[in-house]
Design a protein around this motif. Structure first.
Motif, mmCIF file in Angstrom:
data_model
loop_
_atom_site.group_PDB
_atom_site.id
_atom_site.type_symbol
_atom_site.label_atom_id
_atom_site.label_comp_id
_atom_site.label_asym_id
_atom_site.label_seq_id
_atom_site.Cartn_x
_atom_site.Cartn_y
_atom_site.Cartn_z
ATOM 1 N N LYS A 1 0.700 -1.249 0.007
ATOM 2 C CA LYS A 1 0.066 -0.014 -0.029
ATOM 3 C C LYS A 1 0.801 1.133 -0.275
ATOM 4 C CE LYS A 1 -3.848 -2.275 2.372
ATOM 5 N NZ LYS A 1 -4.570 -2.325 3.450
ATOM 6 N N THR A 2 1.852 1.097 0.766
ATOM 7 C CA THR A 2 2.859 2.604 0.911
ATOM 8 C C THR A 2 4.220 2.306 -0.098
ATOM 9 O OG1 THR A 2 4.109 1.291 2.661
ATOM 10 C CG2 THR A 2 2.172 3.009 3.188
ATOM 11 N N ASN A 3 4.305 1.175 -0.600
ATOM 12 C CA ASN A 3 5.347 0.944 -1.550
ATOM 13 C C ASN A 3 6.912 1.056 -0.859
ATOM 14 O OD1 ASN A 3 6.265 -0.146 -4.179
ATOM 15 N ND2 ASN A 3 6.776 1.675 -4.694
ATOM 16 N N LEU A 4 6.652 0.680 0.542
ATOM 17 C CA LEU A 4 7.956 0.635 1.498
ATOM 18 C C LEU A 4 8.330 -0.776 1.791
ATOM 19 C CD1 LEU A 4 7.147 4.004 3.551
ATOM 20 C CD2 LEU A 4 8.532 3.725 1.922
ATOM 21 N N ALA A 5 9.577 -0.834 2.122
ATOM 22 C CA ALA A 5 10.367 -1.926 2.709
ATOM 23 C C ALA A 5 10.831 -1.420 3.944
ATOM 24 C CB ALA A 5 11.481 -2.438 1.800
ATOM 25 N N ARG A 6 10.860 -2.269 4.899
ATOM 26 C CA ARG A 6 11.260 -2.151 6.320
ATOM 27 C C ARG A 6 12.361 -3.314 6.784
ATOM 28 N NH1 ARG A 6 10.881 1.246 10.324
ATOM 29 N NH2 ARG A 6 10.814 0.632 12.527
ATOM 30 N N CYS A 7 13.197 -2.921 7.448
ATOM 31 C CA CYS A 7 13.852 -3.719 8.341
ATOM 32 C C CYS A 7 13.488 -3.513 9.751
ATOM 33 C CB CYS A 7 15.268 -3.666 8.039
ATOM 34 S SG CYS A 7 16.436 -4.611 9.014
ATOM 35 N N PHE A 8 12.898 -4.710 10.453
ATOM 36 C CA PHE A 8 12.811 -4.314 11.880
ATOM 37 C C PHE A 8 13.850 -4.514 12.822
ATOM 38 C CE2 PHE A 8 9.043 -5.716 9.455
ATOM 39 C CZ PHE A 8 8.184 -4.767 9.967
ATOM 40 N N LYS A 9 14.870 -4.964 12.302
ATOM 41 C CA LYS A 9 16.241 -5.235 13.222
ATOM 42 C C LYS A 9 16.887 -3.722 13.100
ATOM 43 C CE LYS A 9 20.124 -7.892 14.517
ATOM 44 N NZ LYS A 9 21.160 -7.006 14.526
ATOM 45 N N CYS A 10 17.109 -3.255 11.991
ATOM 46 C CA CYS A 10 17.615 -2.011 12.012
ATOM 47 C C CYS A 10 16.652 -0.842 12.098
ATOM 48 C CB CYS A 10 18.103 -1.477 10.565
ATOM 49 S SG CYS A 10 19.452 -2.642 9.802
ATOM 50 N N SER A 11 15.263 -1.000 11.991
ATOM 51 C CA SER A 11 14.270 -0.062 12.386
ATOM 52 C C SER A 11 14.490 1.068 11.080
ATOM 53 C CB SER A 11 14.367 0.761 13.338
ATOM 54 O OG SER A 11 14.104 -0.102 14.542
ATOM 55 N N ILE A 12 14.577 0.472 9.996
ATOM 56 C CA ILE A 12 14.838 1.398 8.824
ATOM 57 C C ILE A 12 13.868 1.342 7.639
ATOM 58 C CG2 ILE A 12 16.614 2.046 6.625
ATOM 59 C CD1 ILE A 12 18.669 1.572 8.217
ATOM 60 N N ASN A 13 13.354 2.371 7.205
ATOM 61 C CA ASN A 13 12.500 2.118 6.123
ATOM 62 C C ASN A 13 13.082 2.449 4.695
ATOM 63 O OD1 ASN A 13 9.952 1.472 7.332
ATOM 64 N ND2 ASN A 13 9.535 3.764 7.765
ATOM 65 N N PHE A 14 12.824 1.844 3.726
ATOM 66 C CA PHE A 14 13.461 2.154 2.483
ATOM 67 C C PHE A 14 12.150 2.125 1.279
ATOM 68 C CE2 PHE A 14 16.229 -1.060 4.397
ATOM 69 C CZ PHE A 14 17.555 -0.351 4.485
ATOM 70 N N ASN A 15 12.377 3.369 0.708
ATOM 71 C CA ASN A 15 11.473 3.508 -0.565
ATOM 72 C C ASN A 15 12.413 3.083 -1.518
ATOM 73 O OD1 ASN A 15 13.095 5.538 -1.665
ATOM 74 N ND2 ASN A 15 12.188 7.021 -0.497
ATOM 75 N N THR A 16 11.931 2.886 -2.966
ATOM 76 C CA THR A 16 12.464 2.570 -4.068
ATOM 77 C C THR A 16 14.068 3.108 -4.482
ATOM 78 O OG1 THR A 16 11.351 4.015 -5.705
ATOM 79 C CG2 THR A 16 10.417 1.668 -5.215
ATOM 80 N N ILE A 17 14.171 4.452 -4.115
ATOM 81 C CA ILE A 17 15.240 5.285 -4.327
ATOM 82 C C ILE A 17 16.187 4.936 -3.348
ATOM 83 C CG2 ILE A 17 16.406 7.543 -4.638
ATOM 84 C CD1 ILE A 17 13.577 8.543 -5.520
ATOM 85 N N GLU A 18 15.950 4.794 -2.138
ATOM 86 C CA GLU A 18 16.737 4.568 -1.102
ATOM 87 C C GLU A 18 17.204 3.228 -0.939
ATOM 88 O OE1 GLU A 18 14.492 7.516 2.227
ATOM 89 O OE2 GLU A 18 13.858 5.585 1.994
ATOM 90 N N ILE A 19 16.489 2.252 -1.525
ATOM 91 C CA ILE A 19 16.976 0.935 -1.565
ATOM 92 C C ILE A 19 18.098 0.675 -2.662
ATOM 93 C CG2 ILE A 19 15.601 -0.213 -2.895
ATOM 94 C CD1 ILE A 19 15.666 -2.592 -0.569
ATOM 95 N N ILE A 20 18.084 1.389 -3.458
ATOM 96 C CA ILE A 20 18.954 1.330 -4.698
ATOM 97 C C ILE A 20 20.468 2.105 -4.073
ATOM 98 C CG2 ILE A 20 19.916 2.278 -6.842
ATOM 99 C CD1 ILE A 20 16.854 1.984 -7.790
ATOM 100 N N MET A 21 20.095 3.243 -3.458
ATOM 101 C CA MET A 21 21.339 3.901 -2.661
ATOM 102 C C MET A 21 21.945 2.863 -1.984
ATOM 103 S SD MET A 21 19.469 7.783 -2.018
ATOM 104 C CE MET A 21 20.769 8.401 -1.167
ATOM 105 N N VAL A 22 21.496 2.440 -1.183
ATOM 106 C CA VAL A 22 21.962 1.583 -0.037
ATOM 107 C C VAL A 22 22.729 0.346 -0.677
ATOM 108 C CG1 VAL A 22 21.656 0.341 1.927
ATOM 109 C CG2 VAL A 22 20.782 2.494 1.641
ATOM 110 N N TYR A 23 21.723 -0.346 -1.333
ATOM 111 C CA TYR A 23 22.182 -1.668 -2.043
ATOM 112 C C TYR A 23 23.282 -1.589 -2.963
ATOM 113 C CZ TYR A 23 21.979 -6.712 -3.599
ATOM 114 O OH TYR A 23 22.293 -7.847 -3.842
#
Length: 129
Positions: free
Chosen positions: A55-77
């Protein structure tokens, strides 16, 4: 100073490029379905304590408490800058749109093309830079 990307462009890239498809098929981040949830290996902590929200098109890591949108996941990965990540997503979006159009024409025996690979996108990016 002129902005490089419009708000409308950025909104579309963050919200209309399906994050599950990007993670699984383009970035090829290790992923699985667990307990009915799409899980992927977090690029920050390398844990599978993740989920995505369609619904929000977000990814989340519950260990890191970080949300990723499509741009951010590319930046990090892929360890890319914001501008490089947006350009990457624009090319990716074009290839997905082309694939969807080709798929719609499949009934007329049109040869399908696969979405661009990471290498193909970087090759195209290097020509633009």
């Amino acid at each position: 100073m002129k902005r490089r990307f419009s708000d409308k462009e950025l909104f579309a890239l963050r919200n209309y490029v399906p994050i599950n498809h990007l993670i699984e098929h383009n970035l090829q981040i290790p992923c699985k379905i667990s307990e009915g949830y799409f899980r992927f290996l977090c690029p920050q902590c390398n844990e599978f304590r993740t989920a995505t929200n369609l619904k929000t098109n977000l990814a989340r890591c519950f260990k890191c408490s970080i949300n990723f949108n499509t741009i951010e996941i590319i930046m990090v990965y892929l360890n890319k800058s914001f501008v490089e990540s947006v350009k990457y997503l624009k090319i990716y979006q074009q290839s997905v749109n082309r694939f969807a159009n080709d798929n719609a024409l499949a009934k007329t025996n049109v040869q399908l093309t696969e979405p661009l690979s990471i290498q193909a996108i970087f090759k195209k990016l290097s020509k633009d830079i």
